[in-house]
Write a protein that holds these residues in place. Sequence first.
Motif, short mmCIF file in Angstrom:
data_model
loop_
_atom_site.label_atom_id
_atom_site.label_comp_id
_atom_site.label_asym_id
_atom_site.label_seq_id
_atom_site.Cartn_x
_atom_site.Cartn_y
_atom_site.Cartn_z
N LEU B 190 49.02 54.19 46.91
CA LEU B 190 50.06 53.18 47.44
C LEU B 190 49.32 52.73 49.03
O LEU B 190 49.36 51.50 49.30
N PHE B 192 46.30 52.80 49.59
CA PHE B 192 45.00 51.83 49.42
C PHE B 192 45.47 50.26 49.08
O PHE B 192 44.77 49.74 49.62
N VAL B 193 46.37 50.23 48.17
CA VAL B 193 47.03 48.82 47.87
C VAL B 193 47.45 48.32 49.14
O VAL B 193 47.03 47.05 49.60
N ARG B 194 48.33 48.86 50.00
CA ARG B 194 48.62 48.17 51.30
C ARG B 194 47.54 48.05 52.27
O ARG B 194 47.61 46.96 52.87
N GLN B 197 45.96 44.67 51.14
CA GLN B 197 46.88 43.67 51.25
C GLN B 197 47.04 43.22 52.57
O GLN B 197 47.54 42.23 53.00
N MET B 202 46.81 39.56 47.22
CA MET B 202 46.23 40.14 45.98
C MET B 202 47.17 39.05 44.79
O MET B 202 48.19 39.20 44.63
N ILE B 203 46.28 38.15 44.54
CA ILE B 203 46.71 37.12 43.36
C ILE B 203 47.07 37.84 42.07
O ILE B 203 48.10 37.53 41.43
N ASP B 204 46.05 38.52 41.84
CA ASP B 204 46.32 39.37 40.47
C ASP B 204 45.63 40.60 40.48
O ASP B 204 44.41 40.65 41.33
N SER B 205 45.82 41.41 39.60
CA SER B 205 45.01 42.60 39.44
C SER B 205 44.95 43.30 38.01
O SER B 205 46.12 42.88 37.31
N PHE B 207 43.92 46.82 35.53
CA PHE B 207 43.23 48.10 35.17
C PHE B 207 42.38 47.96 33.94
O PHE B 207 43.04 47.30 33.17
N TYR B 226 39.22 49.39 38.25
CA TYR B 226 40.50 48.53 38.89
C TYR B 226 40.13 47.27 39.21
O TYR B 226 39.18 47.29 40.01
#
Lengths: 153, 602, 95
Positions: B190, B192-194, B197, B202-205, B207, B226
């Motif tokens: 969580l 990491f993603v924030r 951002q 993040m247009i897309d991601s 795994f 990822y």
Amino acid sequence: MVSTQKAEKDGKVDLATFYVGEALCGMDILKIQEINKNMEITSVPNSPDYVVGVLNMRGRIVTIIDVCQKLGLLKSQSTDTQRNIIINSQNEYIGLLVDKVAEVVKAEWRKVTPPPSNVRGVQGKYFEGVYKKENALIAILDVEEVLKDENVS
Amino acid sequence: MNNLIDRETKDIYIEETNQSLDDIENQLITLENMGADIDMAVAKKIFHAMHIIRNGASLLSLTKIKDLSQKIENVLGLICSNRLSPNPEVINILLQGIDRLNQLTDQVDNNEDLNIDEQSVLLTGLTSAVLPDDIKQSVTEVRDIPVPNGKHIFKISEFNLIQVLEQGKNIYILMYDLIKDVQEKNNTPLNFVRFVQRHGEMIDSVFDIKSIGTLEEQEFGSEMPYFVLLASTLSCEQLIKELDLQPYQIKPVNNVIADLIHPKTDPHQKELSSTSIAKNRMTENKRRLEKLNALFCELKFSMDKMPCRLDNTSSLSKARLQTVLLNLHDLLYQENNVLASKVLWKIGRNIRDYAYQSNIKATIDLQCGYIMMDNRILCRLIDPLTAITIKMVRLVQDIEPVQLCLSMGKNEDTIALTISYANPHMIIKKTHIDCHDEEKKLHALSADLKQTFESDKGLTVEIRVPQKVFIVSGYRVKIDNYCYIFPKFNVKDHLANLNPLKWSENDSSFSFYHEDHFIPIVNISNSDISYYKNKNKLIVCEVGGQRFGVAVDELETKELDAFCQSLGKQLAENPLIIYHCLLDNGQIAFIPDMDYLVNRIS
Amino acid sequence: MSKKVIRPGQDIVASMVPEFKKSLQELIGEEGITEIDIDLTGVEMVDSVGLGAFIATHNTLSQKNGKLTVIHASDDIYSLFKTMRLDQHFEIQQG
């Protein structure tokens, strides 16, 4: 010298016999891939007389040699009895065109004697030896010698 | 969402779709055979059937099936509204699409390896050519952005990408391993993603879930790849610093999508021109490859006849050149090889046509796997394999549909193609087929054929094709009952109906007036050259810049690929010829030594 | 009915994941369960290893034509899974 070495083999051998001109010749049948009478031979331009041509043998192009001419005799006449004896020499298939095919003869190497200097007009060097069977004399062909290039000393 | 629909619904959908696709195939061929007077009812039936398939795929989240059937539906819509005529080329493209749909439904749970790019490009090409501008906007424009590992492709709508670019942002692919980059740094996903951002959008991601494995496979602490598609105003270097990345973890992709904003063109016009650009590039590539192949042959011929003296220096330079030749051969081998399925699918089409015309049901399932073969060999295999398959179809006595299978296997330097009956429990009339003509054609490729009959399997035909072949492209010529193939590289022109006034004689040499020059005529035989005056066809050759002519009896203007067989030892001394080969009719043709010919210019 | 609900009741993190995976494997392998709902009531955090466990469970169930559903996910966890596009592989319900 060379001829005595050639004749020093052991055991039994089945000889396929055939006529080259007037000479009755023989060959170890194990060296023969097949014998056919396919005469759709395509001649090759600019080739020596003893090269009859090339043949399409089930997808493989095989060179056909007129054994008569190669051995220094007159060109063999085209007759119904002519056959191609296909052998494998040094990893390639070659066809030997002979005048007539005769029977298979069971022989023993120890009974094979060195060839004379001349067999029915053909030089002795082309033979490994001779085998006497009843009234006939079978001259066992040294195929590699026959196929050797005359121009190479 | 795909998990709201249960397994049973999916199975029913697949079964109904397969049935429908079979009908559609037949209806497409019917449509093609109608020629100019098409019965619109047939076209509408196909359109409707395709629409149902597309809807079902959408509901079940079967993306590839949905996308491909959408494109097929679009083309059918154009046919129904009379804006596109169902000519053979159009039907071919549609059938290729249907073939791929069949494969997708057969492997619905695991079709990761099947892509629809080739079929999509062909189908979109048809629509782009025809649609007027306002309707084109509704066809979704999606741009593929592949991830460097080659396993994933981000599919983003061009509209979104254009928006991002117009805001002055750059687009990057970030490659992470959640274990190494997050877990081992005592971070949570969580956070990491924030954190990411905060530095961009993040247009897309995605795994790489396959790499992560199942409960059994996954070991504690193994990797979790990822990938993130990030739009950011920051530069590459700045991002590396801010996100604490290694340089290999970030890849800018602006160059892949730069065309979206410069220049500003109608996206469909661009697609249309890119399809024709792609087409032109394909023809250019084909011509370039042909030229490379011809150059290689010329080099090989020179090397073959290079004298091998005992002198150290010359044998060394010959060895050097041989190495170059071998390397070139390997490179060309890769260039000439294509996926066998890309060419052999035409056999399926031929069988379909045959079945349609004979009013029977027969299909052939092509299992080519990932086998690659020389394109020139593949093209020559289509006709004999089609003929053999049709003969095997005719062998069957039942009324039931005949299902055949063509499978391919590789064994060192040989590839085996095996045609067998998929349902061998039917009655066949004979235990073998008469295929002498097809065998001759296969022999011309240095391939061979074997038929085996087993009571439980029926008839099986195996064709073995060697991969290491030397192919020369040339023109078939007949001179004095000998058949020659003159290499394309050395042939500049061919003339017929020669004007007798253009001949010139000088002592024992002849020449012919052609294109402002007198070109010497070479005597290919040992007979008197004046004999050649009676031949009324001439082939104009060039070797090492020197032009000469050879008078011939017959001349084929269509080039052919000759699969060379080396000369036997007894013929090796022959100065005139350098190789021989088999023709489709079983005849033997000779490849002349062009060096020898040019040296005979008196 | 081969469906079961699991309620770990604690954060899905590296320290408990091996046990968690083992119990899942038992469910699937021995009891033959093919549909699993993981109830995240009381779960506040999922770490990377925990994420891996979810993905691995999905992969295993997929092989058996089964289905994984995550229910009662907290706002944070729901948003995390969506951002990471895990909803493209298995269903996630907020709650």
